[in-house]
Design a protein around this motif. Structure first.
Motif, PDB file in Angstrom:
ATOM      1  N   GLY A 162       0.789  -1.227   0.000  1.00  0.00           N
ATOM      2  CA  GLY A 162       0.000   0.000   0.000  1.00  0.00           C
ATOM      3  C   GLY A 162       0.819   1.274   0.000  1.00  0.00           C
ATOM      4  O   GLY A 162       0.392   2.298  -0.551  1.00  0.00           O
ATOM      5  N   VAL A 163       2.023   1.236   0.624  1.00  0.00           N
ATOM      6  CA  VAL A 163       2.849   2.454   0.676  1.00  0.00           C
ATOM      7  C   VAL A 163       3.229   2.892  -0.730  1.00  0.00           C
ATOM      8  O   VAL A 163       3.287   4.094  -1.031  1.00  0.00           O
ATOM      9  CB  VAL A 163       4.092   2.213   1.545  1.00  0.00           C
ATOM     10  N   GLY A 164       3.502   1.953  -1.619  1.00  0.00           N
ATOM     11  CA  GLY A 164       3.845   2.304  -2.997  1.00  0.00           C
ATOM     12  C   GLY A 164       2.725   3.048  -3.690  1.00  0.00           C
ATOM     13  O   GLY A 164       2.955   4.020  -4.422  1.00  0.00           O
ATOM     14  N   LEU A 165       1.488   2.622  -3.464  1.00  0.00           N
ATOM     15  CA  LEU A 165       0.339   3.302  -4.066  1.00  0.00           C
ATOM     16  C   LEU A 165       0.182   4.713  -3.490  1.00  0.00           C
ATOM     17  O   LEU A 165      -0.061   5.674  -4.239  1.00  0.00           O
ATOM     18  CB  LEU A 165      -0.926   2.469  -3.820  1.00  0.00           C
ATOM     19  N   ILE A 166       0.336   4.842  -2.174  1.00  0.00           N
ATOM     20  CA  ILE A 166       0.176   6.157  -1.538  1.00  0.00           C
ATOM     21  C   ILE A 166       1.198   7.143  -2.082  1.00  0.00           C
ATOM     22  O   ILE A 166       0.862   8.296  -2.422  1.00  0.00           O
ATOM     23  CB  ILE A 166       0.318   6.011  -0.004  1.00  0.00           C
ATOM     24  N   MET A 167       2.440   6.714  -2.219  1.00  0.00           N
ATOM     25  CA  MET A 167       3.498   7.621  -2.671  1.00  0.00           C
ATOM     26  C   MET A 167       3.376   7.916  -4.165  1.00  0.00           C
ATOM     27  O   MET A 167       3.750   9.015  -4.610  1.00  0.00           O
ATOM     28  CB  MET A 167       4.870   7.031  -2.351  1.00  0.00           C
ATOM     29  N   CYS A 168       2.862   6.973  -4.952  1.00  0.00           N
ATOM     30  CA  CYS A 168       2.638   7.257  -6.377  1.00  0.00           C
ATOM     31  C   CYS A 168       1.622   8.388  -6.547  1.00  0.00           C
ATOM     32  O   CYS A 168       1.807   9.291  -7.378  1.00  0.00           O
ATOM     33  CB  CYS A 168       2.159   6.000  -7.093  1.00  0.00           C
ATOM     34  N   ARG A 169       0.559   8.360  -5.750  1.00  0.00           N
ATOM     35  CA  ARG A 169      -0.431   9.422  -5.830  1.00  0.00           C
ATOM     36  C   ARG A 169       0.117  10.728  -5.244  1.00  0.00           C
ATOM     37  O   ARG A 169      -0.184  11.821  -5.764  1.00  0.00           O
ATOM     38  CB  ARG A 169      -1.707   9.018  -5.081  1.00  0.00           C
ATOM     39  N   ASN A 170       0.914  10.620  -4.197  1.00  0.00           N
ATOM     40  CA  ASN A 170       1.460  11.826  -3.572  1.00  0.00           C
ATOM     41  C   ASN A 170       2.450  12.541  -4.490  1.00  0.00           C
ATOM     42  O   ASN A 170       2.482  13.771  -4.546  1.00  0.00           O
ATOM     43  CB  ASN A 170       2.125  11.461  -2.251  1.00  0.00           C
ATOM     44  N   ARG A 171       3.250  11.767  -5.220  1.00  0.00           N
ATOM     45  CA  ARG A 171       4.237  12.353  -6.133  1.00  0.00           C
ATOM     46  C   ARG A 171       3.659  12.600  -7.522  1.00  0.00           C
ATOM     47  O   ARG A 171       4.384  13.014  -8.433  1.00  0.00           O
ATOM     48  CB  ARG A 171       5.456  11.431  -6.232  1.00  0.00           C
ATOM     49  N   LYS A 172       2.388  12.303  -7.695  1.00  0.00           N
ATOM     50  CA  LYS A 172       1.679  12.572  -8.948  1.00  0.00           C
ATOM     51  C   LYS A 172       2.338  11.903 -10.155  1.00  0.00           C
ATOM     52  O   LYS A 172       2.512  12.505 -11.218  1.00  0.00           O
ATOM     53  CB  LYS A 172       1.558  14.087  -9.178  1.00  0.00           C
ATOM     54  N   ILE A 173       2.722  10.640  -9.975  1.00  0.00           N
ATOM     55  CA  ILE A 173       3.261   9.855 -11.094  1.00  0.00           C
ATOM     56  C   ILE A 173       2.092   9.463 -11.998  1.00  0.00           C
ATOM     57  O   ILE A 173       1.059   8.964 -11.513  1.00  0.00           O
ATOM     58  CB  ILE A 173       3.991   8.608 -10.570  1.00  0.00           C
ATOM     59  N   PRO A 174       2.179   9.677 -13.302  1.00  0.00           N
ATOM     60  CA  PRO A 174       1.043   9.422 -14.209  1.00  0.00           C
ATOM     61  C   PRO A 174       0.798   7.928 -14.441  1.00  0.00           C
ATOM     62  O   PRO A 174       1.123   7.380 -15.500  1.00  0.00           O
ATOM     63  CB  PRO A 174       1.462  10.139 -15.499  1.00  0.00           C
ATOM     64  N   VAL A 175       0.240   7.255 -13.446  1.00  0.00           N
ATOM     65  CA  VAL A 175      -0.120   5.840 -13.564  1.00  0.00           C
ATOM     66  C   VAL A 175      -1.525   5.659 -13.013  1.00  0.00           C
ATOM     67  O   VAL A 175      -1.959   6.384 -12.116  1.00  0.00           O
ATOM     68  CB  VAL A 175       0.868   4.927 -12.804  1.00  0.00           C
ATOM     69  N   ALA A 176      -2.245   4.694 -13.574  1.00  0.00           N
ATOM     70  CA  ALA A 176      -3.547   4.303 -13.047  1.00  0.00           C
ATOM     71  C   ALA A 176      -3.336   3.235 -11.983  1.00  0.00           C
ATOM     72  O   ALA A 176      -2.548   2.301 -12.173  1.00  0.00           O
ATOM     73  CB  ALA A 176      -4.442   3.761 -14.162  1.00  0.00           C
ATOM     74  N   THR A 177      -4.013   3.371 -10.859  1.00  0.00           N
ATOM     75  CA  THR A 177      -3.771   2.477  -9.725  1.00  0.00           C
ATOM     76  C   THR A 177      -5.015   1.669  -9.389  1.00  0.00           C
ATOM     77  O   THR A 177      -6.148   2.162  -9.461  1.00  0.00           O
ATOM     78  CB  THR A 177      -3.343   3.284  -8.488  1.00  0.00           C
ATOM     79  N   ILE A 178      -4.780   0.406  -9.016  1.00  0.00           N
ATOM     80  CA  ILE A 178      -5.826  -0.504  -8.529  1.00  0.00           C
ATOM     81  C   ILE A 178      -5.311  -1.119  -7.237  1.00  0.00           C
ATOM     82  O   ILE A 178      -4.157  -1.543  -7.160  1.00  0.00           O
ATOM     83  CB  ILE A 178      -6.145  -1.613  -9.551  1.00  0.00           C
ATOM     84  N   PHE A 179      -6.160  -1.171  -6.226  1.00  0.00           N
ATOM     85  CA  PHE A 179      -5.784  -1.803  -4.963  1.00  0.00           C
ATOM     86  C   PHE A 179      -6.782  -2.911  -4.652  1.00  0.00           C
ATOM     87  O   PHE A 179      -7.996  -2.688  -4.680  1.00  0.00           O
ATOM     88  CB  PHE A 179      -5.778  -0.791  -3.815  1.00  0.00           C
ATOM     89  N   THR A 180      -6.257  -4.105  -4.377  1.00  0.00           N
ATOM     90  CA  THR A 180      -7.094  -5.264  -4.070  1.00  0.00           C
ATOM     91  C   THR A 180      -6.747  -5.782  -2.683  1.00  0.00           C
ATOM     92  O   THR A 180      -5.581  -6.021  -2.386  1.00  0.00           O
ATOM     93  CB  THR A 180      -6.877  -6.389  -5.102  1.00  0.00           C
ATOM     94  N   THR A 181      -7.747  -5.939  -1.857  1.00  0.00           N
ATOM     95  CA  THR A 181      -7.571  -6.591  -0.569  1.00  0.00           C
ATOM     96  C   THR A 181      -8.238  -7.958  -0.631  1.00  0.00           C
ATOM     97  O   THR A 181      -9.415  -8.077  -0.959  1.00  0.00           O
ATOM     98  CB  THR A 181      -8.158  -5.746   0.579  1.00  0.00           C
ATOM     99  N   HIS A 182      -7.464  -8.988  -0.355  1.00  0.00           N
ATOM    100  CA  HIS A 182      -7.990 -10.354  -0.369  1.00  0.00           C
ATOM    101  C   HIS A 182      -8.666 -10.691   0.958  1.00  0.00           C
ATOM    102  O   HIS A 182      -9.455 -11.629   1.021  1.00  0.00           O
ATOM    103  CB  HIS A 182      -6.866 -11.346  -0.669  1.00  0.00           C
ATOM    104  N   ALA A 183      -8.323  -9.949   2.005  1.00  0.00           N
ATOM    105  CA  ALA A 183      -8.972 -10.039   3.320  1.00  0.00           C
ATOM    106  C   ALA A 183      -8.468  -8.856   4.114  1.00  0.00           C
ATOM    107  O   ALA A 183      -7.266  -8.585   4.139  1.00  0.00           O
ATOM    108  CB  ALA A 183      -8.637 -11.353   4.022  1.00  0.00           C
ATOM    109  N   THR A 184      -9.359  -8.131   4.751  1.00  0.00           N
ATOM    110  CA  THR A 184      -8.915  -6.949   5.494  1.00  0.00           C
ATOM    111  C   THR A 184      -8.049  -7.365   6.676  1.00  0.00           C
ATOM    112  O   THR A 184      -8.266  -8.416   7.304  1.00  0.00           O
ATOM    113  CB  THR A 184     -10.121  -6.147   6.003  1.00  0.00           C
TER     114      THR A 184
END
Length: 805
Positions: free
Chosen positions: A123-145
């Motif tokens: 999850g940290v990678g996704l958070i920092m990608c959005r924070n640094r505004k890297i032009p990528v589309a992101t999907i996050f999947t949780t298999h169990a919370t």
């Protein structure tokens, strides 16, 4: 695919190579020149996917700086003692670094990038990608919370209290608040949030405060067989190998018939309550009582395949396999000597004498073998020496319910606290081979976000028991009208007490144990037909839908969300023939049968079930042509309905002259109801919901019509009373009424999308019944016949037809 680098795994599972993409190669070289260790290779699994691996330990010098940046951007603090969380921070920042560097290396030719993050550790990678505004589309999947796993491990009433949990307090009390914050932040930062099942989506909505955009079920890569009997052959072959283990394990107490023995099993992580082992054991005790009370000839052997802490194999278990092998060798030796003496006796032209075939030495050898089978203790429950024998929950429960493999017990229990392997000296079978040899998988899980074990049973053609709290159970309930008819038994653990769940599971187990061999074969074939539901070629559409949606949100000027709509899914309705389970069988199905002489044609059964399948397109973007075809079919259908109305109006005056009440054809289904030529004082009986409307008898009869079985298509009755009773058609046949007037022009079968038009050139007072899409409509014969299922002789067509008696 990107993941962490572990040297001991890479040596045996990855082939390191140079990347073919120049941008990826330059990105890896750039990161390695700055102190990172990034590797590229191919994962040695099916498909050999490319992998990029990051050595998180080589960049530990940046941990404090990256943790500070994480705190500044989203106020998440990571404690120094949580090594797993610290590794997640390092891995997340390395992923962000790689994606940013790759975009820079591509320059103006950078493609649209979709990054799919799984679980809170990424999850940290996704958070920092959005924070640094890297032009990528992101999907996050949780298999169990994360919080759901901890809550269910504490034996709480989880699903009935989802709305009442104070998530911050619960996470803080379990010292996972920082991990929970990492997962929750990733969920709210991603473009598209997905889960693996509907039950997990409900859980995520309450615990993570975000409703998933898409549910992406887990699939399997299927290996299809050309013929169904191959599945039965594999089952028989592996069942014989399991029987060899049973012969050794129960030596000295093998007082039950292996041909009347069924094998149940439960497998997975050793989570006694979450995996439902407690419910399974309690139900086995009740099943044992039922089988003994009814003096059943069946024996049930239940396997528990759950890894636990052990130090070695059980000596008594190893001895049993050695005794079995010794007996086998002794029998082979005596057989060879007997065969040699028999051969020599026949060569000299003499009939063999029994007292000369087996000498004293053979008797002594067999007596020694029998002496070795003497056992003064009961067969062991556990195949290994447990380190925590006195506190093990499975063993303690077995002691409480009293299932000790006694000769009087009809239920035997074997606890194998180790995953199966073909190199094992006890049970030399791989997991797949073991599953194929068993009869039923039992997985009464309380917390199971998806459930690969029942899914694997399904694709291998083995019936299974799941629950409505597992992702697999919810998925099957949604796609199958009657899951139990296909060998998928769904246990209700959400709205029933524990005692009611045990009673329901006991009912499932008892009814399955009373099935005949033929009924089990039919059910295995039906279960295997559901494998298409779990194939990645079908379930991959949900992932494609999530990716289109992520692209539309990340790059709205280039993609539209309208193109990401997913269509109707594959669905199985209730099978045409009766379910094989005795509890649900029609009266004609025997409750138990040792003689397997009933006719069963697998191709016909498969054809009936496959008629129930409703296929839809995957994505409107990919299957736009299918949508156009549907529009064309709809216009043709409307045109055909108009034609039917015109025909009905033209027939109305004729019906009026005959004194019959005219029927109004407003829908295609109304065409199935022919008008009565002669008024009857007895009202028509409505057909059953599953039946096709039957034409009424023009001549009143004192004998009421017998309703057809649900699987049959109703036959039209004979207009003239006949002394010969109607023969019911077989379930696989569709009765066709005969043509009253011979025609020189043969009927042309209509297309599936068209409504068949009558070809009779002479007007008829009775409107034609539209047949099924695959049939050719034929008008009803009004002349006297012996049996309505036989066509009328053309030579009798010139005779006037009798319309009244």
């Amino acid at each position: 695919m990107m993941g962490p680098y572990f040297e001991h795994n890479v040596k045996t599972q990855v082939e390191l190579t140079e990347p073919q993409n120049p941008a990826i190669r330059r990105t890896i070289e750039s990161m390695n020149s700055r102190g990172c260790k990034v590797y590229f290779g191919r994962w040695l699994i099916e498909g050999n996917p490319c992998v990029i691996l990051f050595d998180v330990g080589a960049t530990a010098w940046s941990l404090d700086r990256w943790k500070a940046e994480l705190w500044e951007c989203c106020s998440i603090g990571i404690p120094w003692y949580d090594r797993e969380a610290n590794d997640a921070v390092l891995f997340g920042f390395l992923i962000t670094w790689f994606l940013g560097e790759f975009v820079d290396q591509c320059g103006g030719t950078c493609p649209f990038i979709i990054t799919h993050f799984h679980e809170w550790l990424s999850g940290v990678g996704l958070i920092m990608c959005r924070n640094r505004k890297i032009p990528v589309a992101t999907i996050f999947t949780t298999h169990a919370t994360l919080l759901g796993r901890y809550l269910c491990a504490g034996n709480v009433d989880f699903y009935n209290n989802l709305t009442n949990f104070d998530v911050d307090r619960e996470a803080g009390e379990r010292q996972i608040y920082h991990r929970y914050c990492m997962e929750r932040a990733a969920v709210h930062c991603t473009h598209v949030f997905t889960t693996v099942s509907q039950i997990t989506a409900v859980e995520a909505e309450h615990l993570l405060k975000c409703k998933p955009h898409v549910v992406t079920p887990n699939g399997l890569n299927l290996k299809k067989f050309s013929t169904m009997h191959e599945i039965q052959n594999l089952h028989s072959k592996n069942k014989m190998r399991i029987q060899e283990f049973i012969r050794g394990h129960f030596y000295g107490h093998l007082d039950f018939d292996l041909d009347k023995t069924v094998y149940f099993f439960i497998a997975g992580r050793y989570e006694f309550t979450n995996k439902g082992a407690d419910v399974f054991l309690e139900s086995l005790a009740r099943l044992n009582y039922l089988l003994r009370a009814h003096q059943s000839r069946m024996t049930v052997v239940a396997f528990f395949i759950m890894p636990a802490r052990t130090n070695n194999f059980n000596v008594e278990t190893l001895k049993g396999q050695a005794v079995r092998k010794q007996l086998w060798d002794t029998a082979n030796t005596v057989r060879e000597k007997f065969g040699r003496k028999l051969y020599e006796s026949l060569l000299v032209g003499e009939l063999p004498q029994a007292n000369k075939m087996i000498d004293q030495e053979d008797f002594v050898m067999m007596k020694r073998a029998l002496l070795s089978t003497q056992r003064h203790s009961l067969p062991p429950i556990c195949t290994h020496n447990m380190l925590d024998d006195s506190t093990d929950p499975i063993l303690n429960t077995i002691r409480r319910i009293g299932l000790f493999n006694h000769p009087n017990d009809r239920v035997k229990v074997i606890f194998h606290p180790e995953f199966l392997s073909s190199t094992s000296p006890l049970l030399p079978l791989d997991y797949e081979e073991f599953v194929r040899g068993c009869h039923l998988g039992v997985f009464p899980s309380y917390y199971e976000p998806w459930g690969y074990t029942p899914a694997e049973c399904t694709v291998l053609g083995i019936p299974s028991i799941s629950t409505n709290l597992s992702g697999f159970g919810c998925f099957m309930e949604r796609h199958i009208t009657d899951p139990s008819a296909y060998g998928i038994y769904i246990l209700d653990r959400r709205y029933k007490s524990l005692d009611e769940c045990c009673n329901q599971l006991t009912s499932f187990l008892y009814s399955f144990s009373q099935q005949s061999r033929r009924q089990r074969i039919i059910q295995r074939n039906r279960t295997e037909r559901l494998s298409d539901l779990l194939d990645w070629r079908y379930l991959g559409r949900y992932y494609a839908h999530a990716r289109f949606m992520a692209l539309a949100k990340a790059f709205p000027s280039n993609f539209s969300e309208d193109l990401a709509e997913i269509s109707a899914s594959l669905q199985f309705s209730k099978p045409a023939s009766s379910p094989p389970s005795p509890a649900f069988s029609s009266p004609s199905t025997p409750r138990y049968s040792d003689n397997e002489i009933e006719t069963y044609i697998e191709e016909e059964e498969a054809e009936k079930d496959l008629k129930s399948i409703k296929l839809g397109s995957i994505l409107d973007l990919v299957h736009q042509q299918d949508k156009n075809t549907e529009d064309t079919s709809a216009s043709k259908r409307n045109s055909n309905i108009s034609n039917l109305r015109t025909i009905a109006k033209s027939i109305l005056p004729i019906n009026a002259t005959t004194g019959a009440s005219s029927s109004k054809l407003t829908t295609p289904s109304d065409a199935n109801k022919p008008t009565n030529l002669i008024p009857s004082s007895t009202p028509d009986n409505p057909a059953q919901p599953s039946e096709v409307n039957k034409p009424t008898n023009p001549i009143p009869s004192s004998t009421p019509d017998n309703p057809a079985q649900p699987s049959e298509v109703n036959k039209p009755t004979n207009p003239i009373p006949s002394s010969t009773p109607d023969n019911p058609a077989q379930p696989s046949e569709v009765n066709k009424p005969t043509n009253p007037i011979p025609s020189s022009t043969p009927d042309n079968p209509a297309q599936p999308s068209e409504v068949n038009k009558p070809t009779n050139p002479i007007p008829s007072s009775t409107p034609d019944n539209p047949a099924q899409p695959s049939e050719v409509n034929k008008p009803t014969n009004l002349s006297t016949t012996v049996s309505p299922s036989k066509p009328t002789n053309p030579s009798n067509a010139s005779k006037p037809s009798n319309s009244s008696s």
